[in-house]
Design a protein around this motif. Structure first.
Motif, short mmCIF file in Angstrom:
data_model
loop_
_atom_site.label_atom_id
_atom_site.label_comp_id
_atom_site.label_asym_id
_atom_site.label_seq_id
_atom_site.Cartn_x
_atom_site.Cartn_y
_atom_site.Cartn_z
N GLY A 171 -7.55 -1.00 1.57
CA GLY A 171 -9.03 -0.13 0.89
C GLY A 171 -10.15 0.03 0.81
N LYS A 194 -0.52 -2.40 7.29
CA LYS A 194 -0.90 -1.13 7.07
C LYS A 194 -1.10 -1.06 5.51
CE LYS A 194 -1.88 0.86 11.52
NZ LYS A 194 -0.72 -0.30 12.28
N ALA A 195 -1.68 -0.34 4.97
CA ALA A 195 -1.00 0.21 3.37
C ALA A 195 -0.53 1.86 3.41
CB ALA A 195 -2.96 -0.15 2.76
N ASP A 196 -0.77 2.30 4.31
CA ASP A 196 0.01 4.01 3.89
C ASP A 196 0.82 3.71 4.59
OD1 ASP A 196 -0.64 3.21 6.94
OD2 ASP A 196 -1.33 4.93 7.35
N GLN A 248 4.17 -4.65 3.46
CA GLN A 248 3.26 -3.71 3.59
C GLN A 248 2.04 -3.51 1.85
OE1 GLN A 248 4.72 0.43 2.41
NE2 GLN A 248 3.04 2.29 1.90
N SER A 249 1.03 -2.93 2.56
CA SER A 249 -0.44 -3.40 1.92
C SER A 249 -0.70 -2.98 0.76
CB SER A 249 -1.57 -3.82 2.34
OG SER A 249 -1.42 -5.11 3.73
N TYR A 250 -1.10 -3.50 0.06
CA TYR A 250 -2.06 -2.32 -0.97
C TYR A 250 -3.13 -2.08 -0.53
CZ TYR A 250 0.23 -4.78 -5.32
OH TYR A 250 1.15 -5.24 -6.55
N GLN A 251 -3.51 0.18 -1.19
CA GLN A 251 -4.55 0.32 -0.69
C GLN A 251 -5.65 0.59 -1.58
OE1 GLN A 251 -4.34 2.25 2.51
NE2 GLN A 251 -6.93 2.57 1.51
N THR A 252 -5.27 0.48 -2.97
CA THR A 252 -6.09 -0.13 -4.05
C THR A 252 -5.28 -1.12 -4.69
OG1 THR A 252 -5.03 1.88 -5.24
CG2 THR A 252 -6.73 2.59 -4.08
#
Length: 451
Positions: A101, A117-119, A140-144
């Motif tokens: 993000g 993706k993060a979502d 899954q990626s970190y969004q923050t």
């Protein structure tokens, strides 16, 4: 189903700078500080090409939050093009240092790079040249920078009949962790995966050797003395749905190493001058470099392949302790002795191959205790020895001892979330505190021995 290899890496922290005392005085050393993380990733890419791996996993923190730059992004894109030419895919999850993000890729990446993706979690299928499935990779990626929900519990189950991998950047602590709360039992009991490729902890380790294998890759290039020993990645070999072999492959061009020297050892027990200590340290260092003792011992523990050992140099912190005649010389001007020893070793060993740079010298020696004095108090000496052993071997007594040290120390030695107002208490520091405490007791015994 075929046989294939993959590399599990994490925490590249591309572009971050090594912390080396005295580097401001030498341009070449400053360059090494800036280039080491890039060189480590080059070494990793070269290994992948030479060993003909099918894909590379990067389980979080490809970039460093303070060092994500145009140069780092271009470098990664260029390296991935080299890998693409060799038919090697690259799977990346964003971690807490490079959350999805907050950052976007500045340069376009080749088609062999897959950033999760993060979502939501995603599943990628890796196929052989004939199009048959070899492996499924889920992540899954970190969004923050903080993720307080257990993302892994929502990972979909890949189809059976291929090797199934889950990527996760976690501190592996349940409860209120801000880095994906998770427990090792949750991973072990998840029958959907054969391998958990973890990131976030900078020390390589295998937490579970049976299916599913659970492993941290560690950091490819340490950046300070909190990240000692050779860094690298896991090389895994798979046959069908079975993991047949794992080797730790060293990628770090620079290795941090703390070396403990006891002035009471046979070679120094009769020494009384600083130049005798200088000669001993120089000989010790040359022997280490000639045999590659520091790196190869650690690498052997990790089942490293020696032909891909790429260490260019060592950054050393010398810790000089023990009891002996030298104490009186060193104690007269401890700071001056530390500075002179540091200057001498830097001058003598910088141009070695591999190089050795002395980061610092720490002197904590004590007066010798004669056999005569010890013979007067055999029970007291035995009690001291027993107390030291019990602190080392008994977990409850060890924790009690740590609590008595006061609130200035913290046993949270993880690089994330440390209290900067507290001193990190790792195993090596605790060992030195115990040594110093026992030495002070023995010194008091020696001083009282004349009464």
């Amino acid at each position: 189903m075929g046989r294939f290899r993959f590399i599990h890496a994490a925490d590249i922290h591309l572009g971050s700078i090594l912390h080396i005392d005295g580097s401001e005085d030498r341009q070449e050393l400053r360059n090494i500080c800036r280039e080491a993380t890039y060189q480590a990733f080059k070494n990793l890419s070269r290994m992948a090409i030479e060993l003909q791996v099918r894909f590379i996993l990067i389980s979080g923190d490809l970039y460093d939050s303070e060092a994500r730059s145009i140069r780092a992004n271009r470098f990664f894109a260029d390296e991935c093009r080299r890998l693409d030419e060799a038919g090697i895919e690259v799977f990346v999850t964003a971690g807490n240092h490079d959350p999805a993000g907050e950052h976007r890729e500045i340069f376009s990446l080749p088609d062999n790079v897959h950033i999760f993706k993060a979502d939501r979690p995603e599943v990628y299928c890796v196929r052989d040249e004939g199009g048959k499935p070899l492996a499924a990779v889920v992540g899954q990626s970190y969004q923050t920078r903080q993720v307080k929900v257990p993302l892994h519990l929502d990972y979909p189950s890949p189809d059976r009949g291929m090797f199934r991998i889950a990527m996760l950047h976690t501190q592996l602590e349940a409860g209120k962790s801000i880095y994906i709360p998770a427990s090792i039992s949750e991973l072990i009991n998840n029958a959907s995966f054969d391998y958990w490729a973890l990131g976030h902890i900078h020390k390589p380790q295998i937490l579970h050797r049976e299916k599913p294998v659970i492993a941290y890759a560690g950091i490819p290039q340490g950046r300070d003395f909190g990240e000692q020993s050779p860094g690298g990645c896991w090389l895994a070999e798979v046959d069908g749905t079975e993991l047949k072999d794992m080797k730790y492959m060293v990628a770090s061009p620079v290795v941090y190493k703390s070396i403990n020297i006891d002035i009471g050892c046979p070679e120094l027990s009769q020494a009384a001058s600083l130049d005798q200590l200088e000669d001993y340290l120089y000989t010790y260092a040359k022997s280490m470099l000639d045999k590659d003792v520091s790196g190869r011992e650690d690498a052997a523990l990790l089942n490293n392949s020696a032909d891909l050992f790429n260490i260019e140099g060592f950054v050393v912190r010398w810790q000089i302790g023990g009891r002996g005649k030298l104490h009186h010389t060193l104690a007269n001007d401890r700071q001056g002795s530390e500075q002179e020893l540091c200057r001498y070793l830097r001058e003598m060993l910088w141009n070695s191959e591999p190089f050795l740079w002395t980061d610092s010298i720490e002197i904590h020696t004590a007066s010798p205790v004669t056999d005569e004095v010890l013979s007067r108090h055999p029970m007291l000496k035995e009690l001291i020895d027993q107390a030291v052993r019990s602190i080392k071997e008994d977990g409850k007594k060890r924790n009690r001892f740590i609590s008595l040290l006061g609130k200035a120390w913290t046993t949270n030695t993880d690089h994330e979330g440390q209290d900067n107002e507290k001193l990190p208490l790792d195993d090596e520091t605790l060992e030195n505190i115990i040594k110093d405490a026992s030495q002070l007791l023995l010194e008091g015994l020696a001083e009282g021995g004349e009464d």
